[in-house]
Design a protein around this motif. Structure first.
Motif, PDB file in Angstrom:
ATOM      1  N   MET A   1      -6.728  -7.674  -1.502  1.00 27.93           N
ATOM      2  CA  MET A   1      -5.682  -6.812  -1.420  1.00 27.93           C
ATOM      3  C   MET A   1      -4.822  -6.820  -2.862  1.00 27.93           C
ATOM      4  O   MET A   1      -4.664  -6.001  -3.656  1.00 27.93           O
TER       5      MET A   1
ATOM      6  N   VAL B   1       0.876  -1.147  -0.040  1.00 30.70           N
ATOM      7  CA  VAL B   1      -0.062  -0.092  -0.156  1.00 30.70           C
ATOM      8  C   VAL B   1       0.793   1.260  -0.030  1.00 30.70           C
ATOM      9  O   VAL B   1       0.641   2.304  -0.895  1.00 30.70           O
TER      10      VAL B   1
ATOM     11  N   THR C   1      -8.580 -11.614   2.479  1.00 31.68           N
ATOM     12  CA  THR C   1      -8.000 -10.088   2.638  1.00 31.68           C
ATOM     13  C   THR C   1      -6.831 -10.166   1.940  1.00 31.68           C
ATOM     14  O   THR C   1      -6.510  -8.999   0.907  1.00 31.68           O
TER      15      THR C   1
ATOM     16  N   SER D   1      -7.038  -5.320  -5.576  1.00 32.70           N
ATOM     17  CA  SER D   1      -7.013  -4.003  -5.610  1.00 32.70           C
ATOM     18  C   SER D   1      -5.745  -3.375  -6.198  1.00 32.70           C
ATOM     19  O   SER D   1      -5.938  -2.609  -6.894  1.00 32.70           O
TER      20      SER D   1
END
Length: 607
Positions: free
Chosen positions: A336, A18, A332, A339
């Motif tokens: 992720m 991220v 998750t 994404s």
């Protein structure tokens, strides 16, 4: 310790993609925006320098053409070497100095003593012919006022002129259009000294031997045009746009804008990107810490896929195995990864769109530059290649009309030639004035004069061009004031010529010039059909053409009334029209005798 180490590793695994993606995307966005702002700022300064260059060259060409016209007018004076010819030539020279804003003038005609006007006119004897392509030369600085000289020679005659740079050139650089709040534009001589006043005179360094000793100035004085980032004469970082003016003997036009102002949007963008990155980082840290605490048991069977994800393999799918916590953990990871992959794909799509948009913008800019070049070429052709020959035709026809013994058919033919040439000259002048009015307004240069005499002279010229019409002229009151004589003559010519064109041939045109308290008024009345009521609101708009009194062909391109209103308003005045059946049409112009004089009184009916 093992539990803490695992939590730390899990936290890093969740945060790293991220944070890296946020930093990369933010950096790319900031770099692209910075380059766009920089290029736009350089282009804006270059356009500002080009605008000042075009205005300066237009002013020099106009002064050079008017000087040639003065030499042509010497042929109108009686031949010989007697006192009558000297008085005629002196009157022509005095009128030229008064209307053109000349400081000193020296006219040399073969067989006569030089004619002088101005306190330093004798020093013009030292002027030498200028190199090809050069229109004027800037004198070295001897005092607070800068001047430039012009020498025009033809057929043994020569005309030396000296102009004040403060009066003639300063207004061209005073406007900061295109240069923001901190920018400025000025003209320097070939030695790097100020010709026009700088915006920051206390930091200009006028006491130095070379007051503008900077790299951009040195580059410009070498004959090159460019835009670049460097310090100015104050030592402040600015964006420079400079143009080398060969027509003025190697002077330079310098346009500046402070980098702090030009690049302010980049700093704002950087601040917002940092704030956004901080928010995203804080959010990622919080979420990652929550998940790391809830799932602290060994997940060794996910280590390989987690490492692959950390290495950049975003298309993997983590299997959901074990308890609910592990399934959620696996889901998750999968979400992720997806994404991040979508973000990367979106980023690539946006970059492609940015590149396509940039290519389109570059094409539009190229087309705009080409259109501007074509317009500049057209203006150059109109002002240079058409005005001089048509002026010669007009002056020749006018001179021949003054001869005695002309037969009727000869006089009518010459009258038609003079009228046609005069219309062509007005058309060229109107096109140029219209362009100047739309860009930055038409400048006016006030000089003391008698408005009655100016109006009388213009009416006589119109009468000469239309010998078949009767133009009645009368004056009333005192009409001394300060106006731009050439521009006022242009207004009167437009309005009187309009009245002649739009009225029956067998009816008179009445012109009345009258002085009032602090004001001068001009009434032009003609008979004939009234102007339609629906046409009155747009009568002074550009390209609104009217028909002649006989309902025939269109009278003009429709710029005369538009330019007349611009010139009247530039002198602080007003213009109105009144038209009705049975009473004809009356144009009334009112303007103060000098700038800042009393308010304009209400308009009334013409007497």
């Amino acid at each position: 310790m093992k539990t803490l180490s695992f939590r730390a590793q899990l936290l890093l695994l969740m945060l790293a993609p991220v944070l890296v993606t946020t930093v990369v995307l933010g950096g790319l966005a900031y770099r692209a925006a910075s380059e766009a702002v920089r290029e736009n700022a350089l282009q804006a300064v270059g356009l500002a320098a080009n605008a000042r260059e075009q205005a300066l060259l237009t002013r020099l060409h106009r002064q050079h053409e008017r000087a040639n016209t003065l030499l042509d007018r010497t042929g109108e004076c009686v031949p010989g070497q007697g006192p009558e010819r000297v008085r005629c030539l002196q009157g022509v020279l005095n009128g030229f100095v008064a209307t053109e804003g000349v400081r000193d003038a020296r006219l040399v005609v073969p067989g006569l003593q030089p004619l002088l006007v101005g306190a330093e006119a004798r020093s013009l004897e030292e002027l030498t012919p200028l190199p090809a392509g050069q229109l004027a030369s800037v004198e070295p600085k001897r005092g607070p006022e800068r001047v430039y000289d012009m020498l025009v020679q033809r057929g043994g005659m020569s005309l030396g002129l000296r102009f004040s740079a403060t009066e003639q050139l300063e207004p061209l650089f005073r406007d900061r259009y295109g240069l923001g709040l901190s920018g400025e534009a000025f003209l320097s001589d070939s030695q790097g000294g100020f010709v026009t006043a700088p915006q920051y005179p206390e930091q200009s360094g006028e006491s130095w031997s070379h007051p503008i000793d900077t790299r951009p100035m040195s580059t410009c004085l070498e004959g090159r045009d460019a835009e670049l980032l460097a310090s100015d004469y104050r030592g402040v970082g600015v964006i420079h746009g400079f143009r080398y003016i060969e027509e003025l003997g190697g002077c330079c036009i310098m346009a500046h804008i402070d980098q702090a102002e030009a690049f302010a949007p980049v700093r704002t963008l950087r601040t917002r990107l940092v704030e956004l990155a901080g928010v995203l980082a804080a959010l990622a840290v919080g979420l990652s810490f929550v998940f790391a605490r809830r799932f602290s048991r060994p997940v060794s069977h996910l280590t390989e896929r987690a490492r692959a994800l950390q290495a950049g393999a975003l298309d993997i799918e983590v299997p959901a195995e074990g308890p609910l916590e592990l399934k959620t953990f696996a889901e998750t990871f999968t979400k992720m990864a997806r994404s991040l992959q979508e973000a990367m794909e979106e980023r690539e799509r946006l970059l492609r769109e940015v590149q396509e948009d940039r290519a389109r913008l570059e094409e539009l800019a190229r087309q705009a530059q080409e259109a501007a070049r074509i317009r500049e070429d057209l203006v150059a052709v109109v002002s240079h290649d058409l005005r001089n020959p048509i002026s010669a035709i007009s002056m020749s026809a006018r001179a021949m009309l003054k001869r005695e013994g002309l037969q009727d058919w000869q006089a009518k033919g010459l009258g038609r030639i003079y009228s046609a040439a005069d219309r062509a000259i007005r058309l060229i002048r109107d096109l140029l004035d219209s362009t100047q009015a739309r860009v930055g307004g038409i400048p006016v240069e006030r000089r003391p004069l008698d408005f009655h005499e100016l109006a009388r002279h213009v009416v006589e010229e119109v009468q000469l061009a239309h010998p078949e019409r009767h133009i009645h002229f009368e004056t009333g009151g005192e009409a001394q004031g300060a106006w731009d004589a050439d521009r006022m003559a242009q207004v009167i010519t437009n309005l009187v010529g309009n009245a002649v064109q739009h009225s029956p041939v067998d009816t008179p045109v009445r012109v009345r010039s009258r002085g009032e308290d602090g004001m001068v008024c001009l009434d032009i009345h003609n008979e004939g059909p009234p102007i339609p009521a629906e046409a009155l609101p747009t009568l002074f708009e550009p390209f609104r053409r009217g028909r002649s009194s006989g309902g025939g062909a269109m009278g003009s391109v429709g710029l005369g009334l538009f330019i007349s209103r611009q010139l009247v308003e530039a002198h602080g005045g007003t213009i109105e029209v009144r038209s009705g059946r049975g009473e004809g049409t009356t144009f009334t112009v009112r303007f103060p005798r000098a700038p800042g004089s009393g308010g304009v009184p209400p308009l009334g009916r013409a007497g």
